[in-house]
Design an enzyme around this catalytic site. Structure first.
Site, PDB file in Angstrom:
ATOM      1  N   GLY A   1       2.517   1.660  -2.808  1.00  0.00           N
ATOM      2  CA  GLY A   1       3.495   2.736  -2.703  1.00  0.00           C
ATOM      3  C   GLY A   1       4.888   2.278  -2.334  1.00  0.00           C
ATOM      4  O   GLY A   1       5.864   2.910  -2.710  1.00  0.00           O
ATOM      5  N   PHE A   2       4.974   1.144  -1.634  1.00  0.00           N
ATOM      6  CA  PHE A   2       6.280   0.657  -1.201  1.00  0.00           C
ATOM      7  C   PHE A   2       6.281  -0.866  -1.174  1.00  0.00           C
ATOM      8  O   PHE A   2       5.244  -1.476  -0.930  1.00  0.00           O
ATOM      9  CB  PHE A   2       6.606   1.145   0.218  1.00  0.00           C
ATOM     10  CG  PHE A   2       6.510   2.631   0.379  1.00  0.00           C
ATOM     11  CD1 PHE A   2       7.533   3.460  -0.068  1.00  0.00           C
ATOM     12  CD2 PHE A   2       5.378   3.201   0.946  1.00  0.00           C
ATOM     13  CE1 PHE A   2       7.430   4.838   0.058  1.00  0.00           C
ATOM     14  CE2 PHE A   2       5.263   4.584   1.079  1.00  0.00           C
ATOM     15  CZ  PHE A   2       6.299   5.405   0.628  1.00  0.00           C
ATOM     16  N   GLY A   3       7.464  -1.443  -1.384  1.00  0.00           N
ATOM     17  CA  GLY A   3       7.633  -2.873  -1.166  1.00  0.00           C
ATOM     18  C   GLY A   3       7.920  -3.132   0.306  1.00  0.00           C
ATOM     19  O   GLY A   3       8.148  -2.198   1.084  1.00  0.00           O
ATOM     20  N   GLY A   4       7.870  -4.396   0.678  1.00  0.00           N
ATOM     21  CA  GLY A   4       8.295  -4.807   2.016  1.00  0.00           C
ATOM     22  C   GLY A   4       7.359  -4.434   3.150  1.00  0.00           C
ATOM     23  O   GLY A   4       7.765  -4.417   4.305  1.00  0.00           O
TER      24      GLY A   4
ATOM     25  N   ASP B   1       6.108  -2.454 -11.336  1.00  0.00           N
ATOM     26  CA  ASP B   1       5.380  -1.449 -10.556  1.00  0.00           C
ATOM     27  C   ASP B   1       5.726  -0.033 -10.991  1.00  0.00           C
ATOM     28  O   ASP B   1       6.837   0.445 -10.765  1.00  0.00           O
ATOM     29  CB  ASP B   1       5.718  -1.616  -9.067  1.00  0.00           C
ATOM     30  CG  ASP B   1       5.018  -2.820  -8.450  1.00  0.00           C
ATOM     31  OD1 ASP B   1       3.788  -2.930  -8.615  1.00  0.00           O
ATOM     32  OD2 ASP B   1       5.706  -3.638  -7.818  1.00  0.00           O
TER      33      ASP B   1
ATOM     34  N   MET C   1       0.340   2.558 -10.795  1.00  0.00           N
ATOM     35  CA  MET C   1      -0.097   3.295  -9.597  1.00  0.00           C
ATOM     36  C   MET C   1       0.118   4.767  -9.915  1.00  0.00           C
ATOM     37  O   MET C   1       1.006   5.443  -9.361  1.00  0.00           O
ATOM     38  CB  MET C   1       0.737   2.830  -8.383  1.00  0.00           C
ATOM     39  CG  MET C   1       0.341   1.426  -7.928  1.00  0.00           C
ATOM     40  SD  MET C   1       1.598   0.644  -6.892  1.00  0.00           S
ATOM     41  CE  MET C   1       2.656  -0.019  -8.165  1.00  0.00           C
TER      42      MET C   1
ATOM     43  N   HIS D   1       6.228  -8.830 -12.652  1.00  0.00           N
ATOM     44  CA  HIS D   1       5.351  -7.738 -12.218  1.00  0.00           C
ATOM     45  C   HIS D   1       6.160  -6.438 -12.161  1.00  0.00           C
ATOM     46  O   HIS D   1       7.217  -6.371 -11.533  1.00  0.00           O
ATOM     47  CB  HIS D   1       4.789  -8.084 -10.836  1.00  0.00           C
ATOM     48  CG  HIS D   1       3.779  -7.132 -10.304  1.00  0.00           C
ATOM     49  ND1 HIS D   1       2.454  -7.148 -10.683  1.00  0.00           N
ATOM     50  CD2 HIS D   1       3.891  -6.117  -9.401  1.00  0.00           C
ATOM     51  CE1 HIS D   1       1.789  -6.197 -10.036  1.00  0.00           C
ATOM     52  NE2 HIS D   1       2.642  -5.558  -9.260  1.00  0.00           N
TER      53      HIS D   1
ATOM     54  N   MET E   1       5.065   3.849 -10.423  1.00  0.00           N
ATOM     55  CA  MET E   1       4.568   4.772  -9.389  1.00  0.00           C
ATOM     56  C   MET E   1       4.917   6.206  -9.769  1.00  0.00           C
ATOM     57  O   MET E   1       6.007   6.458 -10.293  1.00  0.00           O
ATOM     58  CB  MET E   1       5.215   4.456  -8.042  1.00  0.00           C
ATOM     59  CG  MET E   1       5.012   3.028  -7.581  1.00  0.00           C
ATOM     60  SD  MET E   1       5.635   2.823  -5.899  1.00  0.00           S
ATOM     61  CE  MET E   1       5.404   1.060  -5.683  1.00  0.00           C
TER      62      MET E   1
ATOM     63  N   GLY F   1       7.609  -9.385  -4.003  1.00  0.00           N
ATOM     64  CA  GLY F   1       8.836  -8.625  -4.215  1.00  0.00           C
ATOM     65  C   GLY F   1       9.917  -9.098  -3.269  1.00  0.00           C
ATOM     66  O   GLY F   1      10.767  -9.916  -3.609  1.00  0.00           O
ATOM     67  N   SER F   2       9.859  -8.601  -2.029  1.00  0.00           N
ATOM     68  CA  SER F   2      10.922  -8.930  -1.072  1.00  0.00           C
ATOM     69  C   SER F   2      11.052 -10.427  -0.826  1.00  0.00           C
ATOM     70  O   SER F   2      12.161 -10.938  -0.685  1.00  0.00           O
ATOM     71  CB  SER F   2      10.705  -8.158   0.235  1.00  0.00           C
ATOM     72  OG  SER F   2       9.349  -7.957   0.493  1.00  0.00           O
TER      73      SER F   2
ATOM     74  N   HIS G   1       1.706  -2.810 -13.476  1.00  0.00           N
ATOM     75  CA  HIS G   1       0.795  -2.311 -12.441  1.00  0.00           C
ATOM     76  C   HIS G   1       0.953  -0.802 -12.350  1.00  0.00           C
ATOM     77  O   HIS G   1       1.967  -0.308 -11.863  1.00  0.00           O
ATOM     78  CB  HIS G   1       1.163  -3.001 -11.113  1.00  0.00           C
ATOM     79  CG  HIS G   1       0.348  -2.571  -9.939  1.00  0.00           C
ATOM     80  ND1 HIS G   1       0.710  -2.856  -8.640  1.00  0.00           N
ATOM     81  CD2 HIS G   1      -0.825  -1.887  -9.849  1.00  0.00           C
ATOM     82  CE1 HIS G   1      -0.190  -2.356  -7.806  1.00  0.00           C
ATOM     83  NE2 HIS G   1      -1.124  -1.754  -8.516  1.00  0.00           N
TER      84      HIS G   1
ATOM     85  N   SER H   1       8.002  -9.095  -8.236  1.00  0.00           N
ATOM     86  CA  SER H   1       7.946  -7.657  -8.499  1.00  0.00           C
ATOM     87  C   SER H   1       9.366  -7.115  -8.550  1.00  0.00           C
ATOM     88  O   SER H   1      10.102  -7.184  -7.550  1.00  0.00           O
ATOM     89  CB  SER H   1       7.174  -6.950  -7.394  1.00  0.00           C
ATOM     90  OG  SER H   1       7.456  -5.556  -7.466  1.00  0.00           O
TER      91      SER H   1
ATOM     92  N   MET I   1      -5.076  -5.597  -3.590  1.00  0.00           N
ATOM     93  CA  MET I   1      -3.909  -5.103  -2.845  1.00  0.00           C
ATOM     94  C   MET I   1      -4.020  -5.566  -1.394  1.00  0.00           C
ATOM     95  O   MET I   1      -5.049  -5.339  -0.739  1.00  0.00           O
ATOM     96  CB  MET I   1      -3.846  -3.573  -2.885  1.00  0.00           C
ATOM     97  CG  MET I   1      -3.621  -2.956  -4.264  1.00  0.00           C
ATOM     98  SD  MET I   1      -2.130  -3.487  -5.135  1.00  0.00           S
ATOM     99  CE  MET I   1      -0.842  -3.084  -3.956  1.00  0.00           C
TER     100      MET I   1
ATOM    101  N   ASP J   1      -1.322  -8.668  -4.351  1.00  0.00           N
ATOM    102  CA  ASP J   1      -0.114  -7.839  -4.395  1.00  0.00           C
ATOM    103  C   ASP J   1       0.138  -7.191  -3.040  1.00  0.00           C
ATOM    104  O   ASP J   1      -0.642  -6.339  -2.601  1.00  0.00           O
ATOM    105  CB  ASP J   1      -0.276  -6.769  -5.487  1.00  0.00           C
ATOM    106  CG  ASP J   1       1.015  -6.032  -5.784  1.00  0.00           C
ATOM    107  OD1 ASP J   1       2.055  -6.381  -5.190  1.00  0.00           O
ATOM    108  OD2 ASP J   1       0.975  -5.113  -6.619  1.00  0.00           O
ATOM    109  N   GLY J   2       1.252  -7.604  -2.416  1.00  0.00           N
ATOM    110  CA  GLY J   2       1.688  -6.981  -1.172  1.00  0.00           C
ATOM    111  C   GLY J   2       1.824  -7.961  -0.027  1.00  0.00           C
ATOM    112  O   GLY J   2       0.850  -8.616   0.346  1.00  0.00           O
ATOM    113  N   GLY J   3       3.043  -8.090   0.484  1.00  0.00           N
ATOM    114  CA  GLY J   3       3.264  -8.928   1.668  1.00  0.00           C
ATOM    115  C   GLY J   3       3.064 -10.416   1.451  1.00  0.00           C
ATOM    116  O   GLY J   3       2.831 -11.150   2.419  1.00  0.00           O
TER     117      GLY J   3
HETATM  118  C1  DX5 Z   1       3.241  -2.182  -3.732  1.00  0.00           C
HETATM  119  C2  DX5 Z   1       3.583  -2.849  -5.054  1.00  0.00           C
HETATM  120  C3  DX5 Z   1       3.921  -4.299  -4.888  1.00  0.00           C
HETATM  121  C4  DX5 Z   1       5.154  -4.524  -4.079  1.00  0.00           C
HETATM  122  C5  DX5 Z   1       5.128  -5.874  -3.473  1.00  0.00           C
HETATM  123  O1  DX5 Z   1       2.887  -0.864  -3.968  1.00  0.00           O
HETATM  124  O2  DX5 Z   1       2.492  -2.769  -5.937  1.00  0.00           O
HETATM  125  O3  DX5 Z   1       4.022  -4.953  -6.132  1.00  0.00           O
HETATM  126  O4  DX5 Z   1       6.322  -4.407  -4.814  1.00  0.00           O
HETATM  127  O5  DX5 Z   1       6.259  -5.967  -2.661  1.00  0.00           O
HETATM  128  P1  DX5 Z   1       6.311  -6.941  -1.423  1.00  0.00           P
HETATM  129  O6  DX5 Z   1       6.118  -8.326  -1.948  1.00  0.00           O
HETATM  130  O7  DX5 Z   1       7.685  -6.715  -0.879  1.00  0.00           O
HETATM  131  O8  DX5 Z   1       5.213  -6.545  -0.497  1.00  0.00           O
HETATM  132 ZN    ZN Z   2       2.367  -4.097  -7.754  1.00  0.00          ZN
END
Ligand code: DX5
Ligand code: ZN
Length: 226
Positions: A145-148, A38, A71, A36, A40, A197-198, A69, A11, A140, A175-177
């Site tokens: 809404g946020f990475g990490g 994102d 959002m 990917h 928002m 992402g992270s 994606h 991401s 999800m 998607d996420g974590g």
């Molecule tokens: C969250 C995003 C994800 C996010 C994943 O709202 O849709 O794509 O960037 O980031 P990580 O892998 O850091 O959770």
């Molecule tokens: Zn995403």
């Protein structure tokens, strides 16, 4: 060609926002299968990232799959713009409005693959009547809404979807974590596209991209051993 092999989709939310083109090329050179993206809007989710114009600018730098994606709410007025920007997959949230069926029809009508995303609080049954019109279901594992953010265990939902999907050519994306610790859980439950992402971008940069490759390989290996 559809296949259920593990695909790692970095991401770009976790990349350098001043350098998207080079970041996409760097992670692809380091083994990314999809990119990917994102989007928002500060309304459906708290943060604002970017829109179709930025996707269009990034597109020439992506050789694999541009996985957008959304959002955002509303979704429908913006779909044409993302299709024109060159998205391969456009994913909309089932929670983003009352007419997800129409949204998915529109996405396919624009010549893109259609994805539907489920927030952690939304059950697998929400997509049961949509399976003939989607190419991807995104589960999800954080609140968007946020990475990490910390991974939320959705293993039972993923397994239920995998069973519901059967032989249909539908990807299950997480998607996420996602990192080497959580990847085996979701892969063994039936996921094939792992967004990260992270866990992909940490430790590296465009100038020093080798850590991206090591991070992607670590997630892939962990998923394969599930
Ligand atoms: C969250 C995003 C994800 C996010 C994943 O709202 O849709 O794509 O960037 O980031 P990580 O892998 O850091 O959770
Ligand atoms: Zn995403």
């Amino acid at each position: 060609m559809f296949d259920r092999s593990i695909k790692i989709a970095p991401s770009i939310l976790a990349s350098d926002f001043a350098n998207f083109g080079a970041e996409c090329a760097a992670v692809e050179a380091q083994g990314a299968d999809w990119i990917h993206v994102d989007v928002m809007d500060g309304h459906f989710v708290p943060a604002i990232t970017f829109g179709a114009q930025t996707c269009k600018a990034i597109r020439p730098h992506i050789k694999t799959v541009m996985d957008v994606h959304l959002m955002i709410a509303p979704v429908d007025p913006y779909l044409e713009g993302f299709a024109e920007a060159g998205a391969d997959v456009i994913t909309a949230h089932v929670e983003a409005g009352p007419h997800i069926h129409r949204t998915l029809q529109t996405i396919r009508g624009l010549g893109c693959k259609a994805g539907v995303a489920l927030n952690p609080g939304t059950p697998a049954s929400a997509v049961e009547d949509l399976l003939e019109m989607v190419d991807l279901v995104c589960v999800m594992t954080v609140n968007p809404g946020f990475g990490g953010q910390k991974f939320i265990d959705m293993t039972a939902k993923i397994a239920a979807l995998r069973q519901m999907i059967g032989d249909r050519p539908i990807h299950i994306e997480i998607d996420g974590g996602v990192d080497p610790t959580t990847a085996p859980l979701v892969a063994s439950a039936g996921a094939d596209v792992l967004v990260a992402g992270s866990a992909v971008f940490r430790g590296g940069s465009v100038a020093d991209p080798a850590p991206y490759g090591a991070n992607i390989a670590a997630i892939r290996e962990a998923a394969k051993q599930s």
